[in-house]
Design a protein around this motif. Sequence first.
Motif, PDB file in Angstrom:
ATOM      1  N   MET A  20      31.669 117.247 -20.304  1.00 62.38           N
ATOM      2  CA  MET A  20      30.751 117.743 -19.295  1.00 62.38           C
ATOM      3  C   MET A  20      30.059 116.539 -18.696  1.00 62.38           C
ATOM      4  SD  MET A  20      27.274 120.093 -19.340  1.00 62.38           S
ATOM      5  CE  MET A  20      27.140 119.893 -21.047  1.00 62.38           C
ATOM      6  N   GLU A  21      30.294 116.281 -17.408  1.00 63.62           N
ATOM      7  CA  GLU A  21      29.627 115.192 -16.705  1.00 63.62           C
ATOM      8  C   GLU A  21      28.473 115.766 -15.906  1.00 63.62           C
ATOM      9  OE1 GLU A  21      32.562 113.091 -14.401  1.00 63.62           O
ATOM     10  OE2 GLU A  21      33.269 112.007 -16.156  1.00 63.62           O
ATOM     11  N   TYR A  22      27.324 115.110 -15.974  1.00 68.85           N
ATOM     12  CA  TYR A  22      26.140 115.583 -15.265  1.00 68.85           C
ATOM     13  C   TYR A  22      25.491 114.443 -14.502  1.00 68.85           C
ATOM     14  CZ  TYR A  22      23.643 113.364 -19.094  1.00 68.85           C
ATOM     15  OH  TYR A  22      23.177 112.440 -19.996  1.00 68.85           O
ATOM     16  N   VAL A  23      24.648 114.813 -13.539  1.00 72.17           N
ATOM     17  CA  VAL A  23      23.864 113.865 -12.751  1.00 72.17           C
ATOM     18  C   VAL A  23      22.393 114.181 -13.021  1.00 72.17           C
ATOM     19  CG1 VAL A  23      23.293 113.104 -10.411  1.00 72.17           C
ATOM     20  CG2 VAL A  23      25.652 113.731 -10.979  1.00 72.17           C
ATOM     21  N   ARG A  48      29.365 112.924 -10.618  1.00 71.20           N
ATOM     22  CA  ARG A  48      29.141 114.271 -10.091  1.00 71.20           C
ATOM     23  C   ARG A  48      29.193 115.258 -11.246  1.00 71.20           C
ATOM     24  NH1 ARG A  48      34.485 113.420  -7.193  1.00 71.20           N
ATOM     25  NH2 ARG A  48      36.014 114.238  -8.627  1.00 71.20           N
ATOM     26  N   GLU A  49      28.665 116.441 -11.013  1.00 72.37           N
ATOM     27  CA  GLU A  49      28.614 117.450 -12.065  1.00 72.37           C
ATOM     28  C   GLU A  49      29.935 118.203 -12.128  1.00 72.37           C
ATOM     29  OE1 GLU A  49      25.050 119.687 -11.150  1.00 72.37           O
ATOM     30  OE2 GLU A  49      23.886 118.262 -12.348  1.00 72.37           O
ATOM     31  N   ARG A  50      30.530 118.186 -13.317  1.00 69.59           N
ATOM     32  CA  ARG A  50      31.813 118.849 -13.504  1.00 69.59           C
ATOM     33  C   ARG A  50      32.157 118.935 -14.982  1.00 69.59           C
ATOM     34  NH1 ARG A  50      35.988 114.172 -11.373  1.00 69.59           N
ATOM     35  NH2 ARG A  50      35.239 112.541 -12.746  1.00 69.59           N
ATOM     36  N   ILE A  51      33.149 119.757 -15.269  1.00 69.15           N
ATOM     37  CA  ILE A  51      33.720 119.889 -16.605  1.00 69.15           C
ATOM     38  C   ILE A  51      35.173 119.441 -16.496  1.00 69.15           C
ATOM     39  CG2 ILE A  51      34.314 121.458 -18.479  1.00 69.15           C
ATOM     40  CD1 ILE A  51      31.418 121.700 -18.164  1.00 69.15           C
ATOM     41  N   ILE A  52      35.588 118.557 -17.389  1.00 67.67           N
ATOM     42  CA  ILE A  52      36.972 118.087 -17.421  1.00 67.67           C
ATOM     43  C   ILE A  52      37.569 118.493 -18.767  1.00 67.67           C
ATOM     44  CG2 ILE A  52      38.498 116.082 -17.318  1.00 67.67           C
ATOM     45  CD1 ILE A  52      36.101 114.623 -15.910  1.00 67.67           C
TER      46      ILE A  52
END
Length: 127
Positions: free
Chosen positions: A62-65, A107-111
């Motif tokens: 989970m990438e967040y800003v 950027r906000e995303r789930i990989i």
Amino acid sequence: MDETWTQHGKVRAREGDGFMEVVVEGLTTQSKYYKPLIYEFFRKAWRGSRPAWGEFAVDIVMEYVGDPPWIDLDNLAKAILDAIKGYAFHDDAQVARLLVERRAGERERIIVLVRKVAEPAGPFAAR
């Protein structure tokens, strides 16, 4: 490796030799949001390979800003595994290795990266 992405709404996916990658753009604090979102992507748009037998390694990032969102990573993992079950593998009991992490990103995303496991690895593997 297939560089072609299949996209439907906020979800896109691709597959290559022994792996599948799924990306969900945007974040929410509700883990339950991801299961129907990803499931609908696979049901409506995915025309890739069928689920396989064997063991799999799954990495969920989970990438967040800014400040990290308040979300339980174990609930996120369960929602995502339930959503990809039947598309990447037959049952989530086939997951031999699971890594779930939260980290700052651009950027906000789930990989989600799903890979077939050739043989046990890591510090606890049989020798």
